[in-house]
Design a protein around this motif. Sequence first.
Motif, PDB file in Angstrom:
ATOM      1  N   GLY A 111      23.733  82.664  67.063  1.00 41.57           N
ATOM      2  CA  GLY A 111      24.571  83.646  67.736  1.00 41.57           C
ATOM      3  C   GLY A 111      24.280  83.736  69.217  1.00 41.57           C
ATOM      4  O   GLY A 111      25.191  83.893  70.042  1.00 41.57           O
ATOM      5  N   THR A 112      23.007  83.636  69.582  1.00 43.17           N
ATOM      6  CA  THR A 112      22.620  83.676  70.995  1.00 43.17           C
ATOM      7  C   THR A 112      23.235  82.519  71.757  1.00 43.17           C
ATOM      8  O   THR A 112      23.813  82.689  72.845  1.00 43.17           O
ATOM      9  CB  THR A 112      21.082  83.634  71.127  1.00 43.17           C
ATOM     10  N   VAL A 113      23.123  81.323  71.201  1.00 45.23           N
ATOM     11  CA  VAL A 113      23.669  80.132  71.863  1.00 45.23           C
ATOM     12  C   VAL A 113      25.180  80.253  72.008  1.00 45.23           C
ATOM     13  O   VAL A 113      25.740  80.017  73.089  1.00 45.23           O
ATOM     14  CB  VAL A 113      23.288  78.859  71.086  1.00 45.23           C
ATOM     15  N   GLU A 114      25.849  80.624  70.936  1.00 43.68           N
ATOM     16  CA  GLU A 114      27.316  80.704  70.973  1.00 43.68           C
ATOM     17  C   GLU A 114      27.791  81.776  71.945  1.00 43.68           C
ATOM     18  O   GLU A 114      28.740  81.552  72.720  1.00 43.68           O
ATOM     19  CB  GLU A 114      27.843  80.972  69.567  1.00 43.68           C
ATOM     20  N   PHE A 115      27.150  82.939  71.935  1.00 45.25           N
ATOM     21  CA  PHE A 115      27.561  84.018  72.835  1.00 45.25           C
ATOM     22  C   PHE A 115      27.353  83.622  74.292  1.00 45.25           C
ATOM     23  O   PHE A 115      28.242  83.823  75.135  1.00 45.25           O
ATOM     24  CB  PHE A 115      26.770  85.294  72.525  1.00 45.25           C
ATOM     25  N   CYS A 116      26.201  83.061  74.593  1.00 45.94           N
ATOM     26  CA  CYS A 116      25.889  82.752  75.992  1.00 45.94           C
ATOM     27  C   CYS A 116      26.689  81.559  76.504  1.00 45.94           C
ATOM     28  O   CYS A 116      27.105  81.549  77.668  1.00 45.94           O
ATOM     29  CB  CYS A 116      24.398  82.511  76.142  1.00 45.94           C
ATOM     30  N   GLN A 117      26.922  80.573  75.672  1.00 42.83           N
ATOM     31  CA  GLN A 117      27.747  79.445  76.112  1.00 42.83           C
ATOM     32  C   GLN A 117      29.187  79.889  76.372  1.00 42.83           C
ATOM     33  O   GLN A 117      29.858  79.341  77.255  1.00 42.83           O
ATOM     34  CB  GLN A 117      27.714  78.332  75.071  1.00 42.83           C
ATOM     35  N   LYS A 118      29.635  80.886  75.668  1.00 44.90           N
ATOM     36  CA  LYS A 118      30.997  81.391  75.847  1.00 44.90           C
ATOM     37  C   LYS A 118      31.113  82.311  77.058  1.00 44.90           C
ATOM     38  O   LYS A 118      32.139  82.294  77.759  1.00 44.90           O
ATOM     39  CB  LYS A 118      31.441  82.139  74.588  1.00 44.90           C
ATOM     40  N   ASN A 119      30.068  83.096  77.338  1.00 41.19           N
ATOM     41  CA  ASN A 119      30.194  84.175  78.313  1.00 41.19           C
ATOM     42  C   ASN A 119      29.464  83.970  79.639  1.00 41.19           C
ATOM     43  O   ASN A 119      29.710  84.725  80.584  1.00 41.19           O
ATOM     44  CB  ASN A 119      29.692  85.483  77.689  1.00 41.19           C
ATOM     45  N   LEU A 120      28.582  82.978  79.728  1.00 41.81           N
ATOM     46  CA  LEU A 120      27.820  82.777  80.953  1.00 41.81           C
ATOM     47  C   LEU A 120      28.272  81.519  81.678  1.00 41.81           C
ATOM     48  O   LEU A 120      28.697  80.546  81.051  1.00 41.81           O
ATOM     49  CB  LEU A 120      26.318  82.668  80.641  1.00 41.81           C
ATOM     50  N   ALA A 121      28.151  81.541  83.000  1.00 40.71           N
ATOM     51  CA  ALA A 121      28.514  80.372  83.802  1.00 40.71           C
ATOM     52  C   ALA A 121      27.586  79.212  83.469  1.00 40.71           C
ATOM     53  O   ALA A 121      26.350  79.376  83.460  1.00 40.71           O
ATOM     54  CB  ALA A 121      28.425  80.711  85.281  1.00 40.71           C
ATOM     55  N   SER A 122      28.136  78.058  83.199  1.00 45.07           N
ATOM     56  CA  SER A 122      27.327  76.901  82.805  1.00 45.07           C
ATOM     57  C   SER A 122      26.351  76.495  83.913  1.00 45.07           C
ATOM     58  O   SER A 122      25.268  75.983  83.635  1.00 45.07           O
ATOM     59  CB  SER A 122      28.228  75.718  82.439  1.00 45.07           C
ATOM     60  N   SER A 123      26.716  76.756  85.169  1.00 41.41           N
ATOM     61  CA  SER A 123      25.846  76.375  86.279  1.00 41.41           C
ATOM     62  C   SER A 123      24.571  77.208  86.344  1.00 41.41           C
ATOM     63  O   SER A 123      23.574  76.784  86.932  1.00 41.41           O
ATOM     64  CB  SER A 123      26.600  76.521  87.607  1.00 41.41           C
TER      65      SER A 123
END
Length: 341
Positions: free
Chosen positions: A294-306
């Motif tokens: 869940g942490t990975v999915e949430f952060c990959q969706k909501n945080l800037a990849s850079s």
Amino acid sequence: MSLSRRTFMKTGLATAALGVSAAHAAQTQAPAMLWGALLHMGTNMWSDVPVDAWGPFKGEQLKLVCQADHLRFDETVWQTLTARMAAAKMNLVVIDLGEALQYESHPELAVKGSWSIERFRKELARLRGLGLEPIPKLNFSTAHDTWLKAYGRQVSTPTYYAICADLIREVCAIFDTPRFFHLGYDEETAGHQAKYSYAVVRHGDLWWHDFLFFVNTVEKCGVRPWIWSDYIWNHPAEFLQRMPKSVLQSNWYYGDSFDAAKQKYVQAYIDLDKAGFEQIPTGSNWSNDVNFKGTVEFCQKNLASSRLKGFLMAPWFFTLPEWQEKNLKAIEQVEAMIKRG
């Protein structure tokens, strides 16, 4: 042969100065995404009550919250876990040091079984040979500093600053100027010291004064500071205004629901990102087996990849046979997310 403290200070500072270019080189060669785990060597970080005086608790709880006069660490388990991390294509291991080493600058911090620096440096070479980048962690939160022994009761004094600076410089030298140095600095509240016989909490400007002292000390060694970000939960505006952007952030949350509108712990990921901080979000299998995914999915969706530099698994189970399976399950969960891409 051990160095004298004076000799160490001379050689350690010289090594740190030369290591700035090495740290830069390591950073330029870093993988695009860090996949790491926190593993424990030292464990005297959750209570200053000795194990033989902790009457009400038994078994697992006893080992997790008390202090011991010996190192609670199994090298065979350690080698099993790190080999499994390498097989899973993980590339970073954060090592919770605490009392695990016989620090040459402060040998009085050792316990029975603490490793010599020579032995530990051989282990660092083995880890690098596996493709795992070793990162040191010394937790300077007053809620997790039992490993400092008597110095943990001298917080914010000249002696305290001198001891902590010595240790940071020595560890940076031992790790050959690592890219990061994890300072911990989490959970510094009275509630988190309920199992301590002596509690210390810094507030306001003193919290920031000491924190920035640690940041500056690490940066003088040519290393980037890294912390747990939970201070933001109850001081959001202050944190975003006063926290240097140079500090790598690891907000953490171990629940199974990622409804940011209801949980300040989850919202912190978004607030840090909007403010321009680089992050390595942290999940765990401590309380459930779905949090890391869940942490990975949430952060990959909501945080800037850079600004999303990677992910850290923090199982919070000691490196001992009775918890080997839980640690292996944690690595398995990271492996699943690496394979997913």
